[in-house]
Design an enzyme around this catalytic site. Structure first.
Site, PDB file in Angstrom:
ATOM      1  CE  LYS A  33      34.863  22.988  -8.045  1.00 49.26           C
ATOM      2  NZ  LYS A  33      33.560  23.399  -8.573  1.00 49.26           N
ATOM      3  CE  LYS A  66      35.377  34.631  -7.200  1.00 48.74           C
ATOM      4  NZ  LYS A  66      35.613  34.769  -5.761  1.00 48.74           N
ATOM      5  CE  LYS A 103      46.189  24.971  -9.874  1.00 48.33           C
ATOM      6  NZ  LYS A 103      46.340  25.473  -8.551  1.00 48.33           N
TER       7      LYS A 103
END
Ligand code: TRP
Length: 331
Positions: free
Chosen positions: A198, A111, A195
């Protein structure tokens, strides 16, 4: 009865991957475990959402979980920010969490690298807040995907550290709960590999309307078609079959499998069928999401009941922890 705690990110709508990868199992767990499902809205502050967006997201996620079949009578479903004991335990746990170990976690480094302009302290102590979420209910199990394994490992470490430091056995060491039963299905994305996720932009959401679902499925990546009888399916094609296996009848899957093996398959036909079967599967859930979203009284009732049940459990733990640490009342 063993206790399970599961935190739900309050970002993004649920998709088929979430449903078949986790939620379906949550529904089945509700009778066998003392389940706490909560919406991690404090955690979402690390990315600075607007107040309207934050509020809307929490409402949507709550409605979606209820629509899927999480039962507020059987389980405790609550919103993290309704429980003041969580930030209290978080503060206490922060004193025994070290800068070095927090800086070394991969999710923090990821992050920080992706958003160098917003490396806030909340991001650094994210695993401490998550540990507080888990141990405040003395969880035995936490269902986690691959991306959360390290955070759970930190929670285990903090729980054991507290016990060791004060020579108590207040916190059980929370175990990862992995659904390795027959029901565990990896749902692929529609873009040919990997996979469904979102952020990958390859997801079909439970809330998508039929038109959007058809459009997304028809755009799914395929290949030029099989050239040999009974040949092995490449990943992009296997993905379509995997999706079909969770929403269509076994006969339907068999039908297209036979056509594939005879080199007679027309992907357009298969996609049309797949889209209709997805629509049939998601439509009732979507209708329930819409109904629940419009029913503020019901949502309020659920959130209040959950907050009451969760606070009872949380307050007991925090009281115990305060006393162990040495905060004992003089009045
Ligand atoms: N970090 C989790 C995620 O991003 C969400 C979460 C917060 C969580 N607190 C938790 C998950 C406690 C399990 C237990 O998905």
């Amino acid at each position: 009865m063993k206790t399970v705690v599961s935190g739900i990110r309050s970002t993004g709508n649920l998709h088929l991957g979430n449903y078949f990868g986790a939620i379906k199992n949550f529904i089945n767990m509700q009778d066998a475990y003392n389940c706490f499902f909560f919406i991690a809205d404090y955690h979402s502050l690390t990315t600075h959402p607007t107040p309207e967006h934050l509020n809307q997201q929490v409402k949507q996620v709550l409605a979606e979980y209820l629509a899927c079949g999480i039962d507020p009578e059987k389980s405790t479903i609550f919103i993290q920010s309704d429980i003041p004991e969580i930030p209290e335990l978080y503060l206490l746990m922060n004193m025994n969490a070290y800068l070095g170990e927090l800086e070394r976690t991969t999710s923090f480094k990821d992050k920080a690298r992706k958003n160098p302009e917003n490396v806030n302290a909340g991001l650094l102590t994210y695993p401490v807040l998550m540990a507080a979420d888990i141990i405040i209910h003395k969880a035995n199990f936490v269902p986690v995907g691959k991306d959360q394994e390290q955070n759970l490992e930190m929670a285990r470490k903090f729980a054991r550290r507290f016990n060791r430091m004060y020579k108590v056995d207040t916190f059980p060491t929370p175990q990862p709960f992995t659904f390795d039963g027959a029901d565990m299905v990896k749902i692929p994305g529609l873009d040919g590999s990997g996979k469904m996720g979102k952020s990958e932009g390859n997801a079909i959401c439970l809330y998508d309307d039929p038109k959007l679902i058809r459009k997304k499925v028809m755009k799914a990546v395929t290949d030029a078609g099989p050239t040999e009888m009974n040949q092995q399916k490449p990943e992009v094609i296997q993905n379509l079959f995997s999706l079909m296996s969770v929403v269509s009848t076994p006969d339907t899957v068999q039908h297209f499998d036979d056509l594939y093996n005879k080199c007679e398959i027309r992907y357009g036909d298969m996609k049309k069928q797949l889209a209709e079967d997805i629509v049939n599967f998601t439509s009732p859930i979507r209708d329930r999401i819409i109904d629940i979203m419009e029913d503020d009284a019901y949502l309020g009732k659920v959130a209040k009941l959950g907050a009451e049940k969760a606070r009872e459990s949380a307050a007991k733990t925090v009281q115990e922890v305060r006393s162990i640490i040495g905060f004992r009342k003089f009045y």
